[in-house]
Write an enzyme that holds these catalytic residues in place. Structure first.
Site, short mmCIF file in Angstrom:
data_model
loop_
_atom_site.label_atom_id
_atom_site.label_comp_id
_atom_site.label_asym_id
_atom_site.label_seq_id
_atom_site.Cartn_x
_atom_site.Cartn_y
_atom_site.Cartn_z
CG ASP A 93 -11.32 34.20 -2.50
OD1 ASP A 93 -11.10 32.98 -2.37
OD2 ASP A 93 -12.30 34.65 -3.11
CD GLU A 151 -14.96 30.04 -5.00
OE1 GLU A 151 -15.77 29.73 -5.89
OE2 GLU A 151 -15.32 30.61 -3.95
NI NI Z 1 -16.36 29.18 -0.57
#
Ligand code: NI
Length: 405
Positions: A93, A151
């Site tokens: 991401d 994440e």
């Molecule tokens: Ni990172």
């Protein structure tokens, strides 16, 4: 942009290194393609399609749509030996940041940018998958590649675990890396035990009583209450935490008031708590609320309070750390080489995987100040030295051969 190895790079023309060096142009190309199409957490559709197409093209078994946009690829070694299963995790991401770099591969998505290097993580994982698929006779056992969404926020590791990625076949160990601009390219930061901190968060609304700025005796001033709370929260680490431990309490937001002569009836503050030692789980939640409650009570205010754990600390397993350290040793060679006892108060949801199986997460140095590639992570001008990409692949491949054979 540097795409060749630094001259200090040791001339070790081993089988793995030669093959991986030849992948470097592809790694750079994949990383730059991903960099141009950054996507936020759980929206990594173009990214997932990119990965899926590559895996399909290379004939690698994989499953898509795990925890929304996650992918698990499975590569079975054909060498005789163990039946061990090693997982390698990469996050995919990007962040809600407008890129300020003027590079040919600049983000094409307005307001979204790979400002943490997860595009590089995905490229490294793809390179590792490609290499392993081409060299299945060089390892026994099975490698599971986790391409993880979200994440940064709200976290994709936990939903992937809940979707069963650590089962069938059961994972025996897990490794992962973060490109790291706090370290020069060519180095690796690693540590057994706590590498990154637990991340906890809180929101608090102080409920006072508004009124005229000239008549405070008729009010409960939420700003005065809030100011006392903010100061008192700073004493938790100073006076309640063992001085030999590390912890942080930060109030990052404080909002109150509309006009200089009006006493604000409510004030809102938000903060984050960080610590390494899992023994402190629950401690800060209790102390932060006790502090807020005590001050509110003494001032005649009340409060709404919400506290939650975002990510637990990233705790590396000693044996898995030694495995990665011993393999990385052969790959890094600047004067800094392996940086032991590397730690940061940043957080990472790799921690959820490490709570389930023994593993090691490490930092792969990626800064190159001479090339102006040293901006911090999450900065609109973040970029990294792409020579780190092949080093990442080489460390992963060496770990596979060491762990599974
Ligand atoms: Ni990172």
């Amino acid at each position: 942009m540097v795409t060749t190895f630094p001259s200090s790079h040791k001339v070790d023309l081993s089988r793995i290194r030669l093959a991986i060096r030849s992948l470097q142009p592809q790694l750079v190309e994949w990383r730059r393609q991903l960099h141009q199409k950054p996507e936020l957490g759980f929206e990594e559709k173009i990214t997932a399609e990119f990965i899926q197409n590559k895996l399909q093209e290379w004939g690698i078994e994989h499953e898509t749509g795990i925890a929304e946009t996650g992918i698990v690829a499975i590569i079975k070694g054909t060498k005789l030996g163990t039946e061990k299963v090693l997982a390698i995790r990469a996050d995919m991401d990007a962040l809600p940041i407008q890129e300020q770099n003027e590079v040919p591969y600049k983000s094409q998505h307005d307001g979204i940018m790979h400002a943490c290097g997860h595009d590089g993580h995905t490229a490294i994982a793809l390179g590792t998958a490609y290499y392993l698929q081409q060299h299945r006779d060089s390892f026994a056992g099975t490698v599971k590649m986790f391409f993880q969404p979200a994440e940064e926020s709200p976290g994709g590791a936990k939903p992937m675990i809940e979707a069963g990625v650590l089962k069938k076949p059961d994972v025996d160990g897990i490794i992962g890396l973060h490109l790291w601009n706090n370290l020069p390219v060519g180095s690796v930061g690693i540590r057994s035990g706590a590498l990154m901190a637990a991340v906890e968060c809180f929101d608090c609304t102080i409920l006072g009583k508004g009124g005229h700025g000239a008549m405070p005796h008729q009010t409960v001033d939420s700003i005065v209450v809030g100011a006392q709370i903010i100061n008192a929260l700073q004493t938790i680490v100073a006076r309640n935490v063992d001085p030999l431990e590390s912890a942080v309490v930060t109030v990052g937001e404080f909002h109150a008031g509309t006009k200089r002569n009006v006493i604000a009836d409510t004030a809102r503050l938000s903060g984050t708590v960080r610590y390494f030692n899992p023994a402190y789980k629950g401690f800060f939640m209790e102390r932060v609320e006790q502090t807020i409650a005590g001050i509110c009570q003494s001032q005649g205010a009340s409060y709404d309070f919400n506290y939650w754990s975002h990510y637990p600390p990233v705790i590396n397993h000693p044996e898995m750390t030694e495995l990665v350290r011993s393999q990385a040793q052969d790959v890094v060679e600047t004067p800094m080489g392996i940086v032991p006892e590397c730690q940061t108060m940043g957080g990472e949801d790799m921690s959820f995987f490490l709570e389930e199986v023994p593993g090691c997460y490490f930092f792969l140095g990626s800064a190159n100040p001479a090339e102006d590639l040293a901006y911090p992570h999450h900065h609109p001008r973040f970029d990294f030295d792409e020579t780190a990409l092949a080093m990442g692949v080489e460390i992963f491949v060496r770990c596979v051969e060491k762990f599974c054979n």
